[in-house]
Design a protein around this motif. Structure first.
Motif, PDB file in Angstrom:
ATOM      1  N   ASP A 184      35.919  33.970  29.854  1.00 34.19           N
ATOM      2  CA  ASP A 184      36.348  34.428  28.537  1.00 34.19           C
ATOM      3  C   ASP A 184      35.719  33.625  27.409  1.00 34.19           C
ATOM      4  O   ASP A 184      35.432  34.175  26.344  1.00 34.19           O
ATOM      5  N   HIS A 194      38.007  41.851  23.440  1.00 35.41           N
ATOM      6  CA  HIS A 194      39.430  41.954  23.126  1.00 35.41           C
ATOM      7  C   HIS A 194      40.141  42.972  24.021  1.00 35.41           C
ATOM      8  O   HIS A 194      41.343  42.839  24.281  1.00 35.41           O
ATOM      9  N   ASP A 197      40.873  41.071  27.155  1.00 30.07           N
ATOM     10  CA  ASP A 197      41.990  40.148  26.924  1.00 30.07           C
ATOM     11  C   ASP A 197      43.334  40.835  27.146  1.00 30.07           C
ATOM     12  O   ASP A 197      44.277  40.224  27.666  1.00 30.07           O
ATOM     13  N   PRO A 224      43.451  30.270  22.444  1.00 27.46           N
ATOM     14  CA  PRO A 224      43.491  30.603  23.869  1.00 27.46           C
ATOM     15  C   PRO A 224      43.318  29.402  24.797  1.00 27.46           C
ATOM     16  O   PRO A 224      44.002  29.308  25.818  1.00 27.46           O
TER      17      PRO A 224
END
Length: 241
Positions: A83, A106, A109, A164
């Motif tokens: 990521d 995204h 995610d 994150p």
């Protein structure tokens, strides 16, 4: 101290304030420089999804053995590599595709967080309904971030130094604590049996909702001052018209 990192694209400014940024960014750049040529950013995005699947699956399997917390931690590390490194690699090679990258990053995610949250909810350490509150909090913050980006043309990746990577570090620390103390529950009126990790999740949920609420009011006031209605001159119609 949080490090401010701003990246401009054609449509918005990406702001990443990360407490671990001074160490994380040079590490990611060094990894990108050493990445084999056949490895593409999309491969790393897929790797991140694989890592989240490993994490969620291992959390769910902790009902069988706490040793699966080790697998969950390895999955978080794999997820971080995929990521965090996919965009870094694209920028390092000069192969950015802002719209495509934004969409894929995204969207992946969303699936990653869903799988991890469901895994936590099926684990021996957290109730499923409370794990879903964490997922709701994540989705709230995500939606608010995208609304804010549309209104201000600024994509805020992290807030107050928390992003994150910091969340993954908290989860890794939680895995260590969970392994050491094991599943523990206590009764709370009106809530029922909850664990210490449920309490932490509820606090994170409350913090996320409060942050979005305060941010909405603050940004709403800012936009209200900047986005004034145009002045119109009222013209009265002449008699007989």
């Amino acid at each position: 101290m949080a490090k401010l990192n701003q990246t401009r694209s054609a449509n918005y400014t990406r702001v990443h304030e990360s407490a671990v940024g001074p160490w994380e960014k040079p590490l990611l750049q060094a990894m990108a420089a050493r990445m084999p040529a056949f490895v593409m950013p999309d491969h790393l995005t897929i790797l991140g999804l694989v890592g989240s699947a490993i994490t969620g699956g291992c959390y769910a399997l902790t009902d069988w053995s706490p040793l699966f917390l080790i697998g969950a931690s390895i999955g978080l590390f794999i997820n971080w590599i995929g990521d965090s490194l996919d965009g870094t690699l694209a920028r390092y090679r000069g192969t950015e595709r802002p719209r495509y990258g934004f969409f894929i990053d995204h969207t992946s995610d969303i699936f990653s967080q869903m799988v991890i949250a469901f895994g936590l909810g099926m684990s021996a350490y957290m109730r499923f309904d409370i794990a879903c509150l964490i997922l709701i909090a994540y989705l709230m913050v995500s939606v608010f971030t995208y609304i804010r980006m549309q209104a201000l043309k600024v994509l805020q990746v992290s807030y107050g130094g928390f992003g994150p990577t910091e969340l993954r570090l908290i989860m890794l620390a939680g895995n260590v604590v969970a392994y050491l103390i094991g599943p523990k529950e206590f009764a709370v009126p009106l809530i029922g049996m909850i664990s210490p990790f449920d309490v932490l999740a509820l606090l994170l949920f409350a913090g996320a909702v409060t942050s979005v609420f305060i941010g909405a009011i603050t940004i709403g006031k800012q936009i209200a001052l900047e986005d004034q209605p145009a002045e119109h001159t009222r013209i009265s119609a002449a008699p007989g018209e």
